[in-house]
Design a protein around this motif. Structure first.
Motif, mmCIF file in Angstrom:
data_model
loop_
_atom_site.group_PDB
_atom_site.id
_atom_site.type_symbol
_atom_site.label_atom_id
_atom_site.label_comp_id
_atom_site.label_asym_id
_atom_site.label_seq_id
_atom_site.Cartn_x
_atom_site.Cartn_y
_atom_site.Cartn_z
ATOM 1 N N LEU A 80 24.255 37.785 25.405
ATOM 2 C CA LEU A 80 23.086 38.239 24.654
ATOM 3 C C LEU A 80 21.954 37.223 24.735
ATOM 4 C CD1 LEU A 80 24.868 39.760 21.523
ATOM 5 C CD2 LEU A 80 23.611 41.019 23.291
ATOM 6 N N GLN A 102 20.281 37.805 27.996
ATOM 7 C CA GLN A 102 19.550 39.070 28.068
ATOM 8 C C GLN A 102 18.344 39.141 27.128
ATOM 9 O OE1 GLN A 102 20.110 41.736 30.129
ATOM 10 N NE2 GLN A 102 21.707 40.586 31.182
ATOM 11 N N LEU A 103 18.416 38.462 25.981
ATOM 12 C CA LEU A 103 17.414 38.660 24.949
ATOM 13 C C LEU A 103 16.502 37.468 24.663
ATOM 14 C CD1 LEU A 103 19.585 40.600 22.318
ATOM 15 C CD2 LEU A 103 18.005 41.557 24.022
ATOM 16 N N HIS A 147 25.696 47.117 21.257
ATOM 17 C CA HIS A 147 25.173 47.929 22.362
ATOM 18 C C HIS A 147 23.846 47.342 22.810
ATOM 19 C CE1 HIS A 147 28.017 51.182 21.139
ATOM 20 N NE2 HIS A 147 27.777 50.673 19.941
ATOM 21 N N LEU A 148 23.642 47.310 24.127
ATOM 22 C CA LEU A 148 22.407 46.792 24.690
ATOM 23 C C LEU A 148 21.975 47.714 25.816
ATOM 24 C CD1 LEU A 148 20.488 44.321 24.448
ATOM 25 C CD2 LEU A 148 21.819 43.244 26.257
ATOM 26 N N SER A 149 20.765 48.275 25.701
ATOM 27 C CA SER A 149 20.299 49.218 26.722
ATOM 28 C C SER A 149 18.788 49.337 26.681
ATOM 29 C CB SER A 149 20.923 50.596 26.490
ATOM 30 O OG SER A 149 20.392 51.177 25.311
ATOM 31 N N LYS A 150 18.240 50.169 27.546
ATOM 32 C CA LYS A 150 16.818 50.495 27.514
ATOM 33 C C LYS A 150 16.649 51.992 27.287
ATOM 34 C CE LYS A 150 14.705 46.573 29.762
ATOM 35 N NZ LYS A 150 13.611 46.110 30.639
ATOM 36 N N GLU A 209 19.226 48.227 14.301
ATOM 37 C CA GLU A 209 18.722 48.204 15.670
ATOM 38 C C GLU A 209 17.601 47.186 15.776
ATOM 39 O OE1 GLU A 209 17.735 52.198 17.319
ATOM 40 O OE2 GLU A 209 18.239 52.819 15.274
ATOM 41 N N THR A 234 13.856 46.945 25.575
ATOM 42 C CA THR A 234 15.277 46.658 25.370
ATOM 43 C C THR A 234 15.686 47.014 23.943
ATOM 44 O OG1 THR A 234 15.192 44.837 26.958
ATOM 45 C CG2 THR A 234 17.076 44.889 25.458
ATOM 46 N N GLN A 235 16.827 47.658 23.821
ATOM 47 C CA GLN A 235 17.349 48.072 22.514
ATOM 48 C C GLN A 235 18.706 47.416 22.271
ATOM 49 O OE1 GLN A 235 19.462 51.889 22.217
ATOM 50 N NE2 GLN A 235 18.045 52.488 20.587
ATOM 51 N N PHE A 236 18.797 46.677 21.185
ATOM 52 C CA PHE A 236 20.073 46.100 20.762
ATOM 53 C C PHE A 236 20.503 46.805 19.482
ATOM 54 C CE2 PHE A 236 22.303 43.239 17.851
ATOM 55 C CZ PHE A 236 23.416 42.915 18.612
#
Length: 259
Positions: free
Chosen positions: A14, A17-18, A81-84, A95, A102-104
């Motif tokens: 994470l 990614q973030l 969960h991690l996505s776009k 969320e 990007t959405q966590f």
């Protein structure tokens, strides 16, 4: 429940990614699991850059540029969960939507996972902290008549160890999980100290090797004792199982009982 090795890998991934992303919006689906109002949370972290993600004990910490910190505890069944994608996973708790899309998301079908803004400092040492040595265990265990496994699982004594890794640690140390903590001799406390570090650090390496991108779930196939698929320890001794409530303890007669 994810334990220290799982969460260590989650935090690293994470972070990669973030880190450096600007938080556009925080959406709270279950305000009962917050320690502050939704308004206060939004004011604290929206429009802030995420500086770091790190782990301590069984929690993940998201540190922002303005020094605000959001901690997440997944509890028993929480998932990350991690996505776009704009689709929100089922059973969302909170969320984090970043400016780049990007959405966590933290989810939990039991609704028990929680998020905390600026949690109070916890003086209980992490299981991989330098101060967790034989002297630490000798001091802590001296007043503990409870079974040693129960003490290892107590997050107010030492943070990060859960059911599966407690079994692995005690097997490697040669100590029965049913031993009274205050009866374990000094030489075995040294073995315990070594086992804690070796088992946890090795688990981090194993998970990183086979599931390098993981941010949720549990990887347990490399465990030597705590496994429903194995009948014998690496030395060929039968694995025994005792169930207490919802918890199962895996052990062998190789482990010495101290009472």
């Amino acid at each position: 429940m994810p334990e220290l090795p799982d969460l260590e890998i989650f935090s690293r991934n994470l972070e990669q990614q973030l880190s450096g992303k600007l938080l556009k919006e925080v959406i709270v689906k279950n305000g009962k699991k917050l320690n502050v109002s939704v308004k206060e949370l939004k004011s604290a972290i929206e429009d802030q850059k995420l500086n770091q993600v790190f782990r301590a004990g069984k929690e993940l910490y998201f540190g922002f540029e303005n020094k605000a910190v959001l901690s997440i505890h997944m509890m028993l069944k929480g998932e990350l969960h991690l996505s776009k994608q704009e689709t929100v996973p089922k059973h969302a708790i909170i969320e984090l939507l970043f400016k780049d899309g990007t959405q966590f998301c933290l989810t939990d079908f039991q609704g028990m996972a929680k998020a905390t803004l600026n949690p109070a400092a916890d003086e209980t040492p992490d299981a991989l902290a330098p101060e967790v040595d034989a002297g630490f265990f000798k001091k802590v265990f001296a007043a503990k008549k409870a079974a040693v496994k129960n003490v290892l699982l107590d997050q107010h004594v030492i943070r990060g160890i859960g059911n599966a890794y407690a079994d692995e640690i005690l097997w490697e140390a040669g100590i029965s999980p049913f031993s009274a903590a205050n009866k374990i001799p000094d030489d075995k406390l040294k073995d315990l100290c070594k086992a804690v570090r070796h088992v946890l650090e090795n688990a981090v390496k194993q998970i990183s090797k086979t599931h390098p991108d993981i941010i949720s779930g549990e990887v347990r196939d490399f465990l030597k004792i705590h496994s429903a698929k194995k009948t014998n320890s690496p030395s060929g001794v039968p694995i025994l199982i005792v169930k207490t409530g919802a918890r199962k303890t895996y052990y062998t007669e190789e482990q010495e009982v101290f009472n």
